[in-house]
Structures are given as structure tokens and as C-alpha cells.
Write a protein that holds these residues in place. Structure first.
Motif, PDB file in Angstrom:
ATOM      1  N   ALA A   1       0.860  -1.186   0.000  1.00 64.36           N
ATOM      2  CA  ALA A   1       0.000   0.000   0.000  1.00 64.36           C
ATOM      3  C   ALA A   1       0.897   1.237   0.000  1.00 64.36           C
ATOM      4  O   ALA A   1       2.003   1.215   0.548  1.00 64.36           O
ATOM      5  CB  ALA A   1      -0.904   0.016   1.227  1.00 64.36           C
ATOM      6  N   ILE A   2       0.412   2.286  -0.606  1.00 67.79           N
ATOM      7  CA  ILE A   2       1.160   3.535  -0.675  1.00 67.79           C
ATOM      8  C   ILE A   2       0.234   4.675  -0.270  1.00 67.79           C
ATOM      9  O   ILE A   2      -0.969   4.638  -0.543  1.00 67.79           O
ATOM     10  CB  ILE A   2       1.733   3.758  -2.091  1.00 67.79           C
ATOM     11  CG1 ILE A   2       2.662   4.959  -2.122  1.00 67.79           C
ATOM     12  CG2 ILE A   2       0.632   3.892  -3.113  1.00 67.79           C
ATOM     13  CD1 ILE A   2       3.477   5.054  -3.398  1.00 67.79           C
ATOM     14  N   SER A   3       0.786   5.653   0.424  1.00 71.69           N
ATOM     15  CA  SER A   3      -0.009   6.798   0.869  1.00 71.69           C
ATOM     16  C   SER A   3       0.945   7.959   1.148  1.00 71.69           C
ATOM     17  O   SER A   3       2.147   7.771   1.292  1.00 71.69           O
ATOM     18  CB  SER A   3      -0.777   6.449   2.143  1.00 71.69           C
ATOM     19  OG  SER A   3      -1.435   7.587   2.663  1.00 71.69           O
ATOM     20  N   GLY A   4       0.381   9.124   1.269  1.00 70.35           N
ATOM     21  CA  GLY A   4       1.176  10.289   1.628  1.00 70.35           C
ATOM     22  C   GLY A   4       1.438  10.361   3.119  1.00 70.35           C
ATOM     23  O   GLY A   4       2.242  11.176   3.572  1.00 70.35           O
ATOM     24  N   SER A   5       0.784   9.499   3.898  1.00 68.37           N
ATOM     25  CA  SER A   5       0.867   9.562   5.352  1.00 68.37           C
ATOM     26  C   SER A   5       1.266   8.215   5.955  1.00 68.37           C
ATOM     27  O   SER A   5       0.587   7.214   5.746  1.00 68.37           O
ATOM     28  CB  SER A   5      -0.489   9.997   5.922  1.00 68.37           C
ATOM     29  OG  SER A   5      -0.548   9.798   7.303  1.00 68.37           O
ATOM     30  N   ARG A   6       2.339   8.228   6.734  1.00 70.88           N
ATOM     31  CA  ARG A   6       2.749   7.014   7.440  1.00 70.88           C
ATOM     32  C   ARG A   6       1.705   6.618   8.475  1.00 70.88           C
ATOM     33  O   ARG A   6       1.463   5.434   8.706  1.00 70.88           O
ATOM     34  CB  ARG A   6       4.107   7.207   8.100  1.00 70.88           C
ATOM     35  CG  ARG A   6       5.255   7.251   7.125  1.00 70.88           C
ATOM     36  CD  ARG A   6       6.570   7.569   7.836  1.00 70.88           C
ATOM     37  NE  ARG A   6       7.115   6.417   8.535  1.00 70.88           N
ATOM     38  CZ  ARG A   6       8.029   5.601   8.037  1.00 70.88           C
ATOM     39  NH1 ARG A   6       8.509   5.813   6.822  1.00 70.88           N
ATOM     40  NH2 ARG A   6       8.480   4.592   8.739  1.00 70.88           N
ATOM     41  N   ASP A   7       1.081   7.605   9.121  1.00 71.80           N
ATOM     42  CA  ASP A   7       0.055   7.314  10.119  1.00 71.80           C
ATOM     43  C   ASP A   7      -1.134   6.603   9.481  1.00 71.80           C
ATOM     44  O   ASP A   7      -1.685   5.657  10.047  1.00 71.80           O
ATOM     45  CB  ASP A   7      -0.415   8.601  10.808  1.00 71.80           C
ATOM     46  CG  ASP A   7       0.655   9.208  11.703  1.00 71.80           C
ATOM     47  OD1 ASP A   7       1.569   8.467  12.139  1.00 71.80           O
ATOM     48  OD2 ASP A   7       0.579  10.422  11.968  1.00 71.80           O
ATOM     49  N   TYR A   8      -1.538   7.062   8.304  1.00 71.83           N
ATOM     50  CA  TYR A   8      -2.644   6.415   7.596  1.00 71.83           C
ATOM     51  C   TYR A   8      -2.281   4.971   7.273  1.00 71.83           C
ATOM     52  O   TYR A   8      -3.081   4.051   7.477  1.00 71.83           O
ATOM     53  CB  TYR A   8      -2.994   7.176   6.311  1.00 71.83           C
ATOM     54  CG  TYR A   8      -4.043   6.466   5.495  1.00 71.83           C
ATOM     55  CD1 TYR A   8      -5.388   6.557   5.829  1.00 71.83           C
ATOM     56  CD2 TYR A   8      -3.679   5.663   4.413  1.00 71.83           C
ATOM     57  CE1 TYR A   8      -6.355   5.884   5.101  1.00 71.83           C
ATOM     58  CE2 TYR A   8      -4.640   4.987   3.683  1.00 71.83           C
ATOM     59  CZ  TYR A   8      -5.971   5.100   4.032  1.00 71.83           C
ATOM     60  OH  TYR A   8      -6.922   4.418   3.307  1.00 71.83           O
ATOM     61  N   LEU A   9      -1.065   4.750   6.766  1.00 68.23           N
ATOM     62  CA  LEU A   9      -0.639   3.392   6.410  1.00 68.23           C
ATOM     63  C   LEU A   9      -0.567   2.491   7.638  1.00 68.23           C
ATOM     64  O   LEU A   9      -0.907   1.312   7.559  1.00 68.23           O
ATOM     65  CB  LEU A   9       0.716   3.417   5.703  1.00 68.23           C
ATOM     66  CG  LEU A   9       0.702   3.852   4.249  1.00 68.23           C
ATOM     67  CD1 LEU A   9       2.123   3.891   3.703  1.00 68.23           C
ATOM     68  CD2 LEU A   9      -0.169   2.948   3.406  1.00 68.23           C
ATOM     69  N   THR A  10      -0.130   3.039   8.764  1.00 67.26           N
ATOM     70  CA  THR A  10      -0.077   2.241   9.990  1.00 67.26           C
ATOM     71  C   THR A  10      -1.468   1.742  10.351  1.00 67.26           C
ATOM     72  O   THR A  10      -1.671   0.549  10.619  1.00 67.26           O
ATOM     73  CB  THR A  10       0.513   3.071  11.148  1.00 67.26           C
ATOM     74  OG1 THR A  10       1.859   3.432  10.819  1.00 67.26           O
ATOM     75  CG2 THR A  10       0.501   2.282  12.450  1.00 67.26           C
ATOM     76  N   GLY A  11      -2.441   2.643  10.348  1.00 64.92           N
ATOM     77  CA  GLY A  11      -3.819   2.251  10.641  1.00 64.92           C
ATOM     78  C   GLY A  11      -4.363   1.269   9.630  1.00 64.92           C
ATOM     79  O   GLY A  11      -5.042   0.295   9.985  1.00 64.92           O
TER      80      GLY A  11
ATOM     81  N   ASP B   1       6.092  -3.792   7.367  1.00 64.30           N
ATOM     82  CA  ASP B   1       7.046  -2.720   7.657  1.00 64.30           C
ATOM     83  C   ASP B   1       6.952  -1.696   6.541  1.00 64.30           C
ATOM     84  O   ASP B   1       6.388  -1.945   5.475  1.00 64.30           O
ATOM     85  CB  ASP B   1       8.459  -3.278   7.733  1.00 64.30           C
ATOM     86  CG  ASP B   1       9.400  -2.383   8.533  1.00 64.30           C
ATOM     87  OD1 ASP B   1       8.962  -1.295   8.972  1.00 64.30           O
ATOM     88  OD2 ASP B   1      10.564  -2.768   8.710  1.00 64.30           O
ATOM     89  N   PHE B   2       7.523  -0.538   6.793  1.00 61.94           N
ATOM     90  CA  PHE B   2       7.620   0.488   5.765  1.00 61.94           C
ATOM     91  C   PHE B   2       8.851   0.227   4.921  1.00 61.94           C
ATOM     92  O   PHE B   2       9.912  -0.112   5.437  1.00 61.94           O
ATOM     93  CB  PHE B   2       7.741   1.886   6.403  1.00 61.94           C
ATOM     94  CG  PHE B   2       6.483   2.353   7.055  1.00 61.94           C
ATOM     95  CD1 PHE B   2       5.389   2.754   6.295  1.00 61.94           C
ATOM     96  CD2 PHE B   2       6.380   2.408   8.428  1.00 61.94           C
ATOM     97  CE1 PHE B   2       4.227   3.180   6.900  1.00 61.94           C
ATOM     98  CE2 PHE B   2       5.222   2.832   9.045  1.00 61.94           C
ATOM     99  CZ  PHE B   2       4.152   3.224   8.277  1.00 61.94           C
ATOM    100  N   LEU B   3       8.693   0.387   3.628  1.00 64.82           N
ATOM    101  CA  LEU B   3       9.841   0.357   2.744  1.00 64.82           C
ATOM    102  C   LEU B   3      10.448   1.753   2.740  1.00 64.82           C
ATOM    103  O   LEU B   3       9.794   2.725   3.127  1.00 64.82           O
ATOM    104  CB  LEU B   3       9.412  -0.047   1.332  1.00 64.82           C
ATOM    105  CG  LEU B   3       8.721  -1.403   1.217  1.00 64.82           C
ATOM    106  CD1 LEU B   3       8.309  -1.665  -0.212  1.00 64.82           C
ATOM    107  CD2 LEU B   3       9.600  -2.521   1.738  1.00 64.82           C
ATOM    108  N   GLU B   4      11.654   1.879   2.331  1.00 65.66           N
ATOM    109  CA  GLU B   4      12.311   3.191   2.297  1.00 65.66           C
ATOM    110  C   GLU B   4      11.528   4.153   1.433  1.00 65.66           C
ATOM    111  O   GLU B   4      11.025   3.786   0.370  1.00 65.66           O
ATOM    112  CB  GLU B   4      13.741   3.062   1.755  1.00 65.66           C
ATOM    113  CG  GLU B   4      14.657   2.302   2.684  1.00 65.66           C
ATOM    114  CD  GLU B   4      14.868   3.008   4.013  1.00 65.66           C
ATOM    115  OE1 GLU B   4      15.021   4.244   4.023  1.00 65.66           O
ATOM    116  OE2 GLU B   4      14.857   2.321   5.039  1.00 65.66           O
ATOM    117  N   ASP B   5      11.408   5.379   1.891  1.00 70.98           N
ATOM    118  CA  ASP B   5      10.768   6.419   1.093  1.00 70.98           C
ATOM    119  C   ASP B   5      11.577   6.658  -0.167  1.00 70.98           C
ATOM    120  O   ASP B   5      12.805   6.726  -0.127  1.00 70.98           O
ATOM    121  CB  ASP B   5      10.656   7.724   1.877  1.00 70.98           C
ATOM    122  CG  ASP B   5       9.685   7.608   3.039  1.00 70.98           C
ATOM    123  OD1 ASP B   5       8.906   6.647   3.073  1.00 70.98           O
ATOM    124  OD2 ASP B   5       9.697   8.495   3.903  1.00 70.98           O
TER     125      ASP B   5
END
Length: 99
Positions: free
Chosen positions: A58-68, A94-98
Motif C-alpha cells: 500500500a502507498i499513501s502520503g501519510s505514514r500514520d494512515y498506512l499504519t492504521g 514494515d515500511f519500505l524506504e521512502d
């Protein structure tokens, strides 16, 4: 832009054939794809019909949104897998590198 990647390992104890395995995997992929704005793919080859590995991105402009979103997806995976007679053996994200 942050990208989240999740890996899910399923056990499909009731599967007696590759067809049974495919039915569970296909159904899980469709339900997740319709319910969330994510990409879902099977990661492993059908080595055994009693297990499967699913990848989600998943991709988003917000890490907080992706966490939820990833927390909601993980809860949905457990619920859907249970409904399909499968067990989530392991799940991690996990998050991939920006970029």
C-alpha cells in the motif's frame, strides 16, 4: 512517499488438493482487494497445497494512515482466513524506504 509491505503466511490444513489451496488464496486476495485500496499477490509457488504466502503493498502520503490501514488489513486477514478454514501462521509488515 511511504510504502507499506505486509507478508502473510497461511496454513490451509483442510486442503486436499491444489484446487482447494487456490480457492482459499483467490478468495482471500479478492476480499482484501475489494475491501482496501491495496495490492495483493501470491508470493510463493504452489510447493505444497497446505500453505501459502501472500504479499500486500500500500502507498499513501501519510505514514500514520498506512499504519492504521495495515492494522485493519491484518485484522481482516485473520477474520477472512478463519472464515475460509485457514490459519494465519505468521504476519508482519514494515515500511519500505521512502523514494
Amino acid at each position: 512517499m511511504p510504502v507499506a509491505a505486509m507478508t502473510i503466511e497461511l496454513r490451509i490444513e483442510h486442503a486436499q488438493s491444489l484446487k482447494d489451496r487456490r480457492q482459499v488464496v483467490r478468495s482471500l486476495k479478492e476480499k482484501l482487494g475489494y475491501g482496501f485500496n491495496i495490492s495483493v499477490a501470491e508470493l510463493d509457488e504452489a510447493v505444497t497445497w497446505r500453505s501459502a504466502t501472500i504479499g500486500i503493498a500500500a502507498i499513501s502520503g501519510s505514514r500514520d494512515y498506512l499504519t492504521g490501514q495495515m492494522q485493519q488489513v491484518e485484522a481482516a486477514v485473520n477474520r477472512i482466513a478463519n472464515d475460509l478454514g485457514a490459519i494465519v501462521a505468521d504476519a508482519w509488515w514494515d515500511f519500505l524506504e521512502d523514494a
